[in-house]
Scaffold this motif. Sequence first.
Motif, PDB file in Angstrom:
ATOM      1  N   GLN A 114       0.836  -1.200   0.000  1.00  0.00           N
ATOM      2  CA  GLN A 114       0.000   0.000   0.000  1.00  0.00           C
ATOM      3  C   GLN A 114       0.870   1.249   0.000  1.00  0.00           C
ATOM      4  OE1 GLN A 114      -2.418  -2.993   0.245  1.00  0.00           O
ATOM      5  NE2 GLN A 114      -1.014  -2.800   1.952  1.00  0.00           N
ATOM      6  N   GLY A 115       0.556   2.186  -0.870  1.00  0.00           N
ATOM      7  CA  GLY A 115       1.208   3.478  -0.834  1.00  0.00           C
ATOM      8  C   GLY A 115       2.235   3.688  -1.936  1.00  0.00           C
ATOM      9  N   LEU A 116       2.498   4.949  -2.232  1.00  0.00           N
ATOM     10  CA  LEU A 116       3.456   5.317  -3.270  1.00  0.00           C
ATOM     11  C   LEU A 116       4.803   5.644  -2.642  1.00  0.00           C
ATOM     12  CD1 LEU A 116       4.143   6.047  -6.213  1.00  0.00           C
ATOM     13  CD2 LEU A 116       3.263   8.350  -5.741  1.00  0.00           C
ATOM     14  N   ARG A 117       5.871   5.070  -3.205  1.00  0.00           N
ATOM     15  CA  ARG A 117       7.246   5.301  -2.756  1.00  0.00           C
ATOM     16  C   ARG A 117       8.069   5.658  -3.980  1.00  0.00           C
ATOM     17  NH1 ARG A 117       6.574   3.151   2.177  1.00  0.00           N
ATOM     18  NH2 ARG A 117       4.667   1.907   2.215  1.00  0.00           N
ATOM     19  N   VAL A 118       8.730   6.788  -3.941  1.00  0.00           N
ATOM     20  CA  VAL A 118       9.478   7.287  -5.088  1.00  0.00           C
ATOM     21  C   VAL A 118      10.876   7.693  -4.642  1.00  0.00           C
ATOM     22  CG1 VAL A 118       9.594   9.111  -6.831  1.00  0.00           C
ATOM     23  CG2 VAL A 118       7.393   8.086  -6.253  1.00  0.00           C
TER      24      VAL A 118
END
Length: 431
Positions: A114-118
Amino acid sequence: MTIRTLCRLPLIAVCLLLHACGGGSGNATTASPAAPAPSAASTPAPASAPVPASAPPAASNVVVQSATPNVQPIQVTRISTGTRNMLQTSVTLCVPGTNKCQTIDNIQVDTGSQGLRVLASALDPSIALPVVAGKAGSAGSAGSSVVAECAVFGSGYTWGAVRQADVRLAGQLASATSVQLIADLAVPAAATDCSQSGLPMLTASNLRGNGILGVGPFTADCGAGCAASAMPRWYYDCTSSACSATTVAVAQQVTNPVARFATDNNGVLIELPAVPPEGASTVAGTMTFGIGSQANNLLGSATVLKSNSITGYVSTNFGGSDYGSSFIDSGSNGLFFPSTTLPSCGVWYCPATTQTLNATLSSATGASAAVSFSVAKATTLLSSTNNAFSNLAGPASGYFDWGLPFFYGRRVFTALEGRATPAGNGPYYAF
């Protein structure tokens, strides 16, 4: 999610951020055999219990209809590290409330987290995303600390500050959403307990891309557990020189962007074409947001398998054994499961001839679906120039990870916890 290569020994296979620590789709890297952890570059690992980022609506089959563009292109193609079966897309990040934006390519699509990581290195310095401030007194004086996160996957860990961004996908907008900026210089080096969690996935080569888009069955990546207790290898309050574990309100935790869309926010549908037994060089598909909210995301005759509301697991019966820790994970680049008959070559299975196998997925509600799948000799597949394989598989212990090969030639739905769909509230998988 789980990514394996021939030269890397497997850790525990599973997906990051399913759920761990009593609430949330999380990053339990050392999760016990019953909980998956995030993974973007190696093997999968179970996580732990999810808790909704927002109060779930009452059980209902009524879905708000939408006319918003909701189709995001996705693809599998050659990447610089040579890793196969990497499903990727592009994501647009904006400074909240502005049109100051940047589109970042090579973001892995992961239904196991879950979630955006950049990566911070992929973001132009002009896109100054606001940090999530830490707590007064916990790691310094008021206003001087920043929230950071350790996200542990089966293949390693990511570390970085939690920032807020407007996330744009297709025609959808997730406003002021918490994301993790990996290797962000706003926080010190990873806390010791985090840095002991395997490969530091802090560069494009170790991460095998520029980021991870977690669109799994939960809304927040940790949930109530991290809101109630300061747990190691989760959230930290950091000054410029030191970090300590801290609690973080669910609303400020790294969040599945789909959960924050105004419409089409109850799940995702991933569609990829079938590939031939020898594989394919490139595969193009779609990720459609919403379930039953538009004509292009109807469930139709799909079998709905309700997943555990805490772990996100379903069950798989294979070879006469039941594996209650089973999950469908686009972030795993193979099928990973136990076998007493398939010979292995390192982290992969290498039968002399391609084997056709059968399994049955089921949920506690009694619904079930029979699945036939193939396992080919991995060394033969990986010696080719192809990048997409439906028959790449490797050993696991005590769980069944239906990775990206499962998605080829299928319409696979992942429904969000507590969100109404035509088949009732999520979480569930359907195909």
